[in-house]
Design an enzyme around this catalytic site. Sequence first.
Site, PDB file in Angstrom:
ATOM      1  N   ASP A   1       0.826  -1.216   0.000  1.00 61.51           N
ATOM      2  CA  ASP A   1       0.000   0.000   0.000  1.00 61.51           C
ATOM      3  C   ASP A   1       0.857   1.261   0.000  1.00 61.51           C
ATOM      4  O   ASP A   1       0.493   2.276  -0.594  1.00 61.51           O
ATOM      5  CB  ASP A   1      -0.906   0.006   1.236  1.00 61.51           C
ATOM      6  CG  ASP A   1      -1.910  -1.124   1.187  1.00 61.51           C
ATOM      7  OD1 ASP A   1      -2.506  -1.322   0.121  1.00 61.51           O
ATOM      8  OD2 ASP A   1      -2.092  -1.821   2.209  1.00 61.51           O
ATOM      9  N   GLY A   2       2.001   1.178   0.665  1.00 57.12           N
ATOM     10  CA  GLY A   2       2.896   2.341   0.727  1.00 57.12           C
ATOM     11  C   GLY A   2       3.349   2.765  -0.664  1.00 57.12           C
ATOM     12  O   GLY A   2       3.546   3.953  -0.933  1.00 57.12           O
TER      13      GLY A   2
ATOM     14  N   ASP B   1      -3.955  12.078  22.386  1.00 58.07           N
ATOM     15  CA  ASP B   1      -2.700  11.956  21.633  1.00 58.07           C
ATOM     16  C   ASP B   1      -2.780  12.642  20.282  1.00 58.07           C
ATOM     17  O   ASP B   1      -1.755  12.950  19.682  1.00 58.07           O
ATOM     18  CB  ASP B   1      -2.352  10.476  21.437  1.00 58.07           C
ATOM     19  CG  ASP B   1      -1.673   9.897  22.666  1.00 58.07           C
ATOM     20  OD1 ASP B   1      -1.469  10.661  23.632  1.00 58.07           O
ATOM     21  OD2 ASP B   1      -1.361   8.692  22.675  1.00 58.07           O
TER      22      ASP B   1
HETATM   23  N1  LIG Z   1      -0.956   2.475  14.260  1.00 62.44           N
HETATM   24  C1  LIG Z   1      -1.091   2.350  12.956  1.00 62.44           C
HETATM   25  O1  LIG Z   1      -1.843   1.525  12.445  1.00 62.44           O
HETATM   26  C2  LIG Z   1      -0.330   3.246  12.046  1.00 62.44           C
HETATM   27  C3  LIG Z   1       0.637   4.107  12.544  1.00 62.44           C
HETATM   28  C4  LIG Z   1       1.295   4.944  11.636  1.00 62.44           C
HETATM   29  C5  LIG Z   1       0.986   4.898  10.286  1.00 62.44           C
HETATM   30  N2  LIG Z   1       0.024   4.026   9.855  1.00 62.44           N
HETATM   31  C6  LIG Z   1      -0.374   4.003   8.451  1.00 62.44           C
HETATM   32  O2  LIG Z   1       0.678   3.792   7.595  1.00 62.44           O
HETATM   33  C7  LIG Z   1       0.396   4.527   6.433  1.00 62.44           C
HETATM   34  C8  LIG Z   1       1.619   4.699   5.622  1.00 62.44           C
HETATM   35  O3  LIG Z   1       1.857   3.460   5.027  1.00 62.44           O
HETATM   36  P1  LIG Z   1       3.310   3.024   4.543  1.00 62.44           P
HETATM   37  O4  LIG Z   1       3.160   1.721   3.863  1.00 62.44           O
HETATM   38  O5  LIG Z   1       3.940   4.152   3.869  1.00 62.44           O
HETATM   39  O6  LIG Z   1       4.018   2.839   5.916  1.00 62.44           O
HETATM   40  P2  LIG Z   1       4.482   1.478   6.609  1.00 62.44           P
HETATM   41  O7  LIG Z   1       5.449   0.787   5.738  1.00 62.44           O
HETATM   42  O8  LIG Z   1       4.853   1.819   7.988  1.00 62.44           O
HETATM   43  O9  LIG Z   1       3.155   0.575   6.596  1.00 62.44           O
HETATM   44  C9  LIG Z   1       2.038   0.803   7.383  1.00 62.44           C
HETATM   45  C10 LIG Z   1       1.043  -0.330   7.211  1.00 62.44           C
HETATM   46  O10 LIG Z   1      -0.212   0.240   6.919  1.00 62.44           O
HETATM   47  C11 LIG Z   1      -0.777  -0.449   5.812  1.00 62.44           C
HETATM   48  N3  LIG Z   1      -1.600   0.438   5.052  1.00 62.44           N
HETATM   49  C12 LIG Z   1      -1.253   1.575   4.407  1.00 62.44           C
HETATM   50  N4  LIG Z   1      -2.308   2.106   3.811  1.00 62.44           N
HETATM   51  C13 LIG Z   1      -3.355   1.286   4.056  1.00 62.44           C
HETATM   52  C14 LIG Z   1      -4.714   1.306   3.716  1.00 62.44           C
HETATM   53  N5  LIG Z   1      -5.237   2.288   3.002  1.00 62.44           N
HETATM   54  N6  LIG Z   1      -5.513   0.321   4.165  1.00 62.44           N
HETATM   55  C15 LIG Z   1      -5.022  -0.674   4.899  1.00 62.44           C
HETATM   56  N7  LIG Z   1      -3.745  -0.734   5.278  1.00 62.44           N
HETATM   57  C16 LIG Z   1      -2.920   0.230   4.858  1.00 62.44           C
HETATM   58  C17 LIG Z   1       0.401  -0.904   4.999  1.00 62.44           C
HETATM   59  O11 LIG Z   1       0.010  -1.991   4.196  1.00 62.44           O
HETATM   60  C18 LIG Z   1       1.379  -1.284   6.070  1.00 62.44           C
HETATM   61  O12 LIG Z   1       1.168  -2.589   6.483  1.00 62.44           O
HETATM   62  C19 LIG Z   1      -0.152   5.801   6.955  1.00 62.44           C
HETATM   63  O13 LIG Z   1      -0.899   6.483   5.985  1.00 62.44           O
HETATM   64  C20 LIG Z   1      -0.967   5.318   8.094  1.00 62.44           C
HETATM   65  O14 LIG Z   1      -2.293   5.087   7.734  1.00 62.44           O
HETATM   66  C21 LIG Z   1      -0.618   3.220  10.703  1.00 62.44           C
HETATM   67  N1  LIG Z   2       9.039   4.386  -5.329  1.00 64.90           N
HETATM   68  C1  LIG Z   2       9.258   4.654  -4.036  1.00 64.90           C
HETATM   69  N2  LIG Z   2      10.169   5.568  -3.673  1.00 64.90           N
HETATM   70  C2  LIG Z   2      10.400   5.824  -2.382  1.00 64.90           C
HETATM   71  N3  LIG Z   2       9.765   5.215  -1.378  1.00 64.90           N
HETATM   72  C3  LIG Z   2       8.842   4.302  -1.683  1.00 64.90           C
HETATM   73  C4  LIG Z   2       8.538   3.964  -3.026  1.00 64.90           C
HETATM   74  N4  LIG Z   2       7.591   3.014  -3.033  1.00 64.90           N
HETATM   75  C5  LIG Z   2       7.314   2.768  -1.742  1.00 64.90           C
HETATM   76  N5  LIG Z   2       8.047   3.540  -0.932  1.00 64.90           N
HETATM   77  C6  LIG Z   2       8.020   3.544   0.527  1.00 64.90           C
HETATM   78  O1  LIG Z   2       8.497   2.284   0.954  1.00 64.90           O
HETATM   79  C7  LIG Z   2       7.807   1.900   2.111  1.00 64.90           C
HETATM   80  C8  LIG Z   2       7.368   0.467   1.994  1.00 64.90           C
HETATM   81  O2  LIG Z   2       6.540   0.321   0.894  1.00 64.90           O
HETATM   82  P1  LIG Z   2       5.309  -0.638   0.902  1.00 64.90           P
HETATM   83  O3  LIG Z   2       4.369  -0.300   1.996  1.00 64.90           O
HETATM   84  O4  LIG Z   2       4.745  -0.619  -0.467  1.00 64.90           O
HETATM   85  O5  LIG Z   2       5.967  -2.034   1.151  1.00 64.90           O
HETATM   86  P2  LIG Z   2       5.761  -3.020   2.334  1.00 64.90           P
HETATM   87  O6  LIG Z   2       5.940  -2.294   3.610  1.00 64.90           O
HETATM   88  O7  LIG Z   2       6.624  -4.188   2.040  1.00 64.90           O
HETATM   89  O8  LIG Z   2       4.268  -3.461   2.090  1.00 64.90           O
HETATM   90  P3  LIG Z   2       3.141  -3.608   3.175  1.00 64.90           P
HETATM   91  O9  LIG Z   2       2.844  -2.201   3.571  1.00 64.90           O
HETATM   92  O10 LIG Z   2       2.023  -4.279   2.466  1.00 64.90           O
HETATM   93  O11 LIG Z   2       3.725  -4.424   4.262  1.00 64.90           O
HETATM   94  C9  LIG Z   2       6.654   2.865   2.292  1.00 64.90           C
HETATM   95  O12 LIG Z   2       6.954   3.722   3.376  1.00 64.90           O
HETATM   96  C10 LIG Z   2       6.626   3.642   1.030  1.00 64.90           C
HETATM   97  O13 LIG Z   2       6.285   5.012   1.237  1.00 64.90           O
END
Ligand SMILES: NC(=O)c1ccc[n+]([C@@H]2O[C@H](COP(=O)([O-])OP(=O)(O)OC[C@H]3O[C@@H](n4cnc5c(N)ncnc54)[C@H](O)[C@@H]3O)[C@@H](O)[C@H]2O)c1
Ligand SMILES: Nc1ncnc2c1ncn2[C@@H]1O[C@H](COP(=O)(O)OP(=O)(O)OP(=O)(O)O)[C@@H](O)[C@H]1O
Length: 589
Positions: A338-339, A447
């Site tokens: 999703d990131g 918070d």
């Molecule tokens: N306590 C928490 O649950 C918490 C804390 C901080 C950030 N987040 C979420 O992480 C997001 C950023 O994601 P990232 O991947 O860049 O960071 P990250 O790599 O820390 O991943 C955060 C997790 O949130 C999940 N996630 C992200 N968007 C989602 C969605 N729309 N629906 C369901 N799950 C989702 C990702 O799959 C990942 O497992 C933020 O937008 C925020 O929503 C969650």
């Molecule tokens: N092209 C990109 N350039 C820089 N950062 C990126 C890019 N694609 C993803 N990221 C960052 O890398 C991080 C991990 O990406 P992503 O959430 O897609 O992978 P993951 O953590 O393995 O997947 P999941 O969230 O399902 O566990 C996220 O914080 C996202 O913002």
Amino acid sequence: MPLGEPAHAHAHEELPSREATRSPPPDSRLRSLNPGPIPIPAAPSSRSLVEKVSDQRVNLDAIVSHPSENGSISTVSSTVSSVESERASYEFLAQTPIKSTDAHLVEFSEAMRTVAKALRQVAEGKAAAQAEAAEWKRKYELETERKQERKMKDCGSCTDDDLGKLARQLTLETPASDQAGCCGNHGICSHEVLQDEVPGSNPRSSHKMVGRKASFRLSWGCNGNKNGQHKHDFVSFEKGDITTAERSNKQILLKWESRPQTVLFITKPNSNSVRDLCAEMVRWLKGHKNMNVFVEPWVSKELLTQDTDRNLVQTWDNDEEAKMLHTKVDLIVTLGGDGTVLWAASLFKGPVPPVVAFAMGSLGFMTPFPSEKYRDCLDNVLKGPFSITLRNRLQCYVIRDAAKDELEPEGPILVLNEVTIDRGISSYLTQLECYCDSSFVTFVQGDGLIISTTSGSTAYSLAAGGSMVHPQVPGILFTPICPHSLSFRPLILPESVTLRIQVPYNSRGHAWASFDGKDRKQLAPGDALICSISPWPVPTACLMDSTTDFLRSIHEGLHWNLRKTQQAFDGSAPSVDGAALTDLPSAGI
Ligand SMILES: NC(=O)c1ccc[n+]([C@@H]2O[C@H](COP(=O)([O-])OP(=O)(O)OC[C@H]3O[C@@H](n4cnc5c(N)ncnc54)[C@H](O)[C@@H]3O)[C@@H](O)[C@H]2O)c1
Ligand SMILES: Nc1ncnc2c1ncn2[C@@H]1O[C@H](COP(=O)(O)OP(=O)(O)OP(=O)(O)O)[C@@H](O)[C@H]1O
């Protein structure tokens, strides 16, 4: 009195003449009934009471005759009924036997005052409702006019037949089930989108243009209506009936009108499997589909290690070129979780091309496509039509107390999941004043607070106790983080509102805003964050359709409501009405 004529024009003429024929004026009647020696100070007050009531009648009629074209029957009849109630009051006044005591007159004048007040309130209530209806009608007409102008402008290339169809659509006729051609009746053309540009962008910087973007059409399917024919999305004012727009339960389909030619790859960093797959997909798209491929600058350097692969792709050199990507790219492919989808969306500050997200992360709420079947998936998408989910984004502005009247020069920050305001490293409670449009919502002490899109409802907001909301629901989630209050429940507000979150001047500490979990900005006392729905959603391709994909995600990703099923009394497993986790439809690809 003829229907349709203003009530006040007749009410004033009629009342005195009837009174004259039926009974003497109330004050003279009172005087004749009170000939005794006791002076009657109440008699003049009775006269002034009648004058007062008839003055109020003048005012009432002035309010009720507020100009309005719709609902004229109910308008007139409501006026007639209030005038008739008044008339009944006069008749009652004239006919009631009155004993010659001051107490009676006083009591009577009180009663009349109450009647007059009630009549005024009824008329005022009706007038307000009518004024509101007239305002809505005016807005609707304005909007229709604007739409018509826009459509006419955008369809300079349409044939006469198309324009006829368009005119029929705009004049609210029910169309035939014809979805073909430019500006079909049940959808919008990408031509409108393609003409938009990011404000401030420089068209001359697009020297790497790789041919015209593929045009497509969006149409709204309708459950139980196979030919796609459905009512228009509007509220009918003419007949006084309000009908619910059917937009919310429709699946949006994207159908290419010309061949898509350019794909942008967005890939998760630091992953060998992503790197390998990216190189393989680029070769396949070039070799088998003859597509132009764009990648981020770092990918062309780091991911595509072989020179042969690097020569297959293009990239951009500066921000100006990045701003013009949406004019070149037909499709975005993401490889990651999703990131990565969030990252891809963040590259587009304006319109976003359709995103095809391949799951290469651990959860993948927004990544429905299985990466191992990328050939079939991409074949289907390139051929079309395919379902999309239009995911709303929030546009956020930070307003500094020191520069209150200025918006940030770099424009709004767009988020696909949420904006979070929290206490950062501060150990104090965050204090936040929250306003919705101009209404005070609440004072958050805890918070922090999450303002989330419906797509973000399954991310941080869910962890803070917010509801999971289908991404097509038009709303904004307002979810507190650890509020120090027993009664603070999360809210879902309509998508039309603008929210203002302000750090109070007397706050003990600073607050921090973060956007999709990134780009933290400090908010000092007096600073505010303004957010509303952005006009630029993120269209994500569905594997099945929006609802099936959403339910699959909450079942498979979050194991939502997974529990062993109770056995029936005879020991057998009860039959489950509806799909169990294992019965979910397969991808079909
Ligand atoms: N306590 C928490 O649950 C918490 C804390 C901080 C950030 N987040 C979420 O992480 C997001 C950023 O994601 P990232 O991947 O860049 O960071 P990250 O790599 O820390 O991943 C955060 C997790 O949130 C999940 N996630 C992200 N968007 C989602 C969605 N729309 N629906 C369901 N799950 C989702 C990702 O799959 C990942 O497992 C933020 O937008 C925020 O929503 C969650
Ligand atoms: N092209 C990109 N350039 C820089 N950062 C990126 C890019 N694609 C993803 N990221 C960052 O890398 C991080 C991990 O990406 P992503 O959430 O897609 O992978 P993951 O953590 O393995 O997947 P999941 O969230 O399902 O566990 C996220 O914080 C996202 O913002």
